[in-house]
Design a protein around this motif. Structure first.
Motif, short mmCIF file in Angstrom:
data_model
loop_
_atom_site.label_atom_id
_atom_site.label_comp_id
_atom_site.label_asym_id
_atom_site.label_seq_id
_atom_site.Cartn_x
_atom_site.Cartn_y
_atom_site.Cartn_z
N LYS A 29 0.73 -1.24 0.02
CA LYS A 29 0.01 0.12 0.03
C LYS A 29 0.77 1.47 0.13
O LYS A 29 0.40 2.33 -0.60
CB LYS A 29 -1.22 0.01 1.37
N TYR A 30 1.88 1.45 0.59
CA TYR A 30 2.61 2.33 1.03
C TYR A 30 4.03 2.53 0.26
O TYR A 30 4.67 3.69 0.39
CB TYR A 30 2.89 3.02 2.48
N ASN A 31 4.65 1.37 0.20
CA ASN A 31 6.17 1.29 -0.21
C ASN A 31 6.77 1.92 0.43
O ASN A 31 7.63 3.02 0.12
CB ASN A 31 6.28 1.73 -1.79
N PRO A 32 7.09 1.77 1.89
CA PRO A 32 7.86 2.71 2.92
C PRO A 32 9.32 2.50 2.88
O PRO A 32 9.76 1.28 2.32
CB PRO A 32 7.27 2.09 4.22
N ASP A 33 10.00 3.35 2.94
CA ASP A 33 11.46 3.20 2.99
C ASP A 33 12.07 2.93 4.42
O ASP A 33 13.14 2.12 4.46
CB ASP A 33 11.99 4.59 2.67
N ILE A 34 11.26 3.25 5.44
CA ILE A 34 11.51 2.98 6.70
C ILE A 34 10.09 2.61 7.44
O ILE A 34 9.25 3.29 7.27
CB ILE A 34 12.25 4.28 7.50
N MET A 35 10.43 1.54 8.30
CA MET A 35 9.39 1.20 9.14
C MET A 35 9.93 1.06 10.73
O MET A 35 10.97 0.29 11.00
CB MET A 35 8.67 -0.26 8.90
N ILE A 36 9.36 2.01 11.39
CA ILE A 36 9.81 1.67 12.92
C ILE A 36 8.93 1.37 13.77
O ILE A 36 7.59 1.68 13.91
CB ILE A 36 10.15 3.40 13.14
N TYR A 37 9.24 0.34 14.58
CA TYR A 37 8.36 -0.08 15.52
C TYR A 37 9.03 0.36 17.02
O TYR A 37 10.04 0.18 17.27
CB TYR A 37 8.52 -1.80 15.63
N ILE A 38 7.88 0.82 17.82
CA ILE A 38 8.27 1.29 19.16
C ILE A 38 7.29 0.22 20.17
O ILE A 38 6.19 0.30 20.40
CB ILE A 38 7.77 2.76 19.35
#
Length: 589
Positions: A338-347
């Motif tokens: 859906k978004y083709n993210p460059d970075i995914m950050i999990y908190i």
């Protein structure tokens, strides 16, 4: 716009080159002896071996090339070969003018927009938010704001726990209490009620009751698992009840998160990706990644370079049930599509570090993400009481988040009333909420995320020391001075910064000049505590300057205008920073 250290280093590199040495030796750093100089360069020490020369000789030759420099007011070569530096007041003033004129104070942003997804490791529905949910919300919100300020397109997702056995437990308990409800009548074909058959208070009591029963009564647990199966397989009444559970829970969550000034772009959860699970699992099997081990379906994620044991990532349990790892992998797949993210950050809590190590490795190995997609886990520590143990209420329970916020607000209200007797109660309450939020957020964010910290109401609400109220008090003090200047007929338009006329003024200007370097680091390291440390130093520098400088009483109007211009820039920097931390400042306190 260049960071100030880069601009200074450029001048130093040029001097090394002119003296006949490698320009790469001209790297400048902040002085570790501020009593002697402001910046330092140790390049002569590094160049001594290469050029077979005493470092003090190299340093002396470079210093000679800088005697007419517009960047430095002092360059001293000192034994055994250090270069001690002081920047020119005019250079520093011009640098701040450049910051003032530039967008985002000259912070360099990416040439092309990139996409970042921030996953707040969200709460489970049907449970009240408690102190354990504070850190993911507060850290996640700040990381999101920092990334947006850095020039990225950022999508924040709460990622609710809204699927699985907990839903079956709630449905089972409702069935025992209210068996007459139409949701449990399989022959019912009409429309279900629009109103939920429970309130948020009832819902929050139902889950722990059901959970306790399931641990003691195997038949009850079996029934809950059966209801979970019915829900996940689309039984109409169960789905309608689930919709009510989500609706009531999310409405309450939004109310609590609004108090924390936390917003989400997506209210997705584990349920959002259920449609992907079967196909994803099948693809993992076909690709030769997933295999059976002791009845479960797993993917090996260990690597030759591992120095510790990394267990396989379990995709399905032996009974065929999905796990958190399964839905996390499906969520990654959906986000890529859906978004083709460059970075995914999990908190999340740092105790989930191994889980995310396995999930990230599995996502790469099974080609759910490409090598160029960055996956980051920010693991945070626990919130403890003053005794250093996990924070509990007096009766031993986990404190509810709304009660925690209320207690801070009440303490701030008490302090404001004590110091400002003439203030109307409504205004005092409004200010108490603004300052209370700063106390909570700064109290959390000023700690490095991975570290545990003690939730100390007295310390967090203090107007002195490294606290949110101290930062806000500094901003309010600046606002008050600017208001007085305007009352005297002065205008805040077309002010021009002037070179420093005192050591305290220069120290303040030097703190301001560090903004871009700090912001780049805060984004690169996903580290809101870097902003907190910066504004604490900036506030201290301002307050020293304020106590040692005539501002409003300065008779030379040109000098006064220059000082006011510096105050305006200081306020703008501080307000930008607290906005990135997720709170704001009142006009008075």
């Amino acid at each position: 716009m260049k960071k100030i250290l880069d601009a200074i280093s450029e001048e130093m590199r040029k001097a090394f080159a002119e003296a006949g040495y490698d320009e790469e030796l001209g790297k400048v750093s902040l002085s570790n002896r501020p009593d002697l100089c402001e910046y330092q360069c140790n390049g002569a020490m590094a160049g001594a071996k290469k050029y077979h020369k005493a470092p003090i000789m190299i340093a002396g030759e470079v210093a000679e090339k800088l005697k007419d420099s517009a960047v430095f007011s002092e360059v001293n070569a000192v034994a055994p070969g250090f270069l001690n530096l002081k920047v020119s007041d005019v250079f520093l003033c011009d640098y701040l003018k450049g910051m003032e004129a530039a967008d985002k104070f000259g912070l360099e942003t990416p040439e092309e927009e990139k996409t970042v997804i921030v996953d707040y490791g969200g709460p489970n529905v049907a449970k009240p938010l408690h102190v354990g949910h504070l850190r993911s919300a507060v850290i996640g919100e700040s990381v999101k704001r920092i990334a947006r300020y850095a020039g990225y397109k950022v999508i924040g997702d709460i990622h609710l726990g809204d699927w699985g056995l907990q839903m079956g437990l709630i449905i089972t308990e409702l069935q025992e209490r209210k068996p007459e409800l139409p949701y449990f009548d399989e022959s019912f074909t009409g429309e279900y009620p629009k109103e939920a058959p429970f309130t948020i208070s009832e819902l929050e009591e139902i889950y722990p009751t059901a959970s306790g029963k399931s641990k003691e009564d195997p038949a009850y647990k079996e029934k809950a698992m059966e209801n979970t199966f019915k829900l996940q397989n689309g039984v109409r009444g169960h789905r309608a009840l689930w919709d009510h559970i989500i609706s009531v829970s999310v409405a309450d969550m939004k109310r609590n998160y609004e108090k924390l000034n936390v917003e989400f772009d997506l209210w997705n959860g584990e349920s959002t990706v259920q449609y992907l699970l079967a196909d994803m699992v099948e693809e993992m099997k076909k690709g030769g990644y997933a295999y059976e081990s002791e009845g479960a379906l797993v993917v090996d994620v260990k690597e030759e370079s591992d120095t510790k044991e990394i267990p396989p990532c379990i995709i399905l349990k032996s009974d065929g049930a999905a796990l958190y790892s399964t839905t996390d992998l499906a969520t990654i797949s959906e986000r890529v599509t859906k978004y083709n993210p460059d970075i995914m950050i999990y908190i999340t809590d740092k105790r989930q570090a191994m889980h995310f190590e396995q999930v990230f490795r599995c996502a790469r190995k099974t080609k759910l993400v490409g090598d160029d997609t960055k996956l980051v886990h920010i693991g945070f520590g626990t919130v403890n009481g003053k005794d250093g143990k996990p924070f509990k209420t007096r009766d031993g329970g986990v404190p509810r988040l709304e009660n925690l916020i209320h207690d801070i607000d009440e303490e701030m209200f008490r302090k404001i009333v004590e110091s400002r007797q003439e203030m109307p109660e409504e205004e005092a309450r409004n200010i108490a909420e603004i300052v209370g939020l700063a106390a909570i957020k700064y109290g959390d964010l000023s700690n490095q995320a991975a570290k545990d910290y003690s939730f100390d109401v007295d310390r967090f609400t203090s107007f002195e020391g490294d606290t949110g109220p101290y930062i806000l008090y500094t901003i309010v003090r600046i606002k008050s001075i600017l208001a007085k200047y305007q009352d005297q007929g002065g205008s805040l338009e077309n002010l021009e910064l002037a070179p420093a006329i005192s050591p305290d003024e220069k120290a303040l200007m030097m703190e301001i000049a560090k903004f871009n370097t700090m912001m780049e680091t805060a984004f690169a390291e996903c580290a809101p505590h870097k902003i907190c440390a910066y504004i604490y130093d900036l506030a201290n520098a301002f307050n020293r300057f304020y106590h040692e400088t005539k501002i409003i009483s300065e008779e030379d109007e040109a000098k006064k205008a220059g000082l006011i211009a510096l105050l305006v820039l200081t306020k703008e920097i501080l307000e930008t920073c607290i906005e990135l931390l997720g709170f704001s400042a009142p006009d008075r306190m």
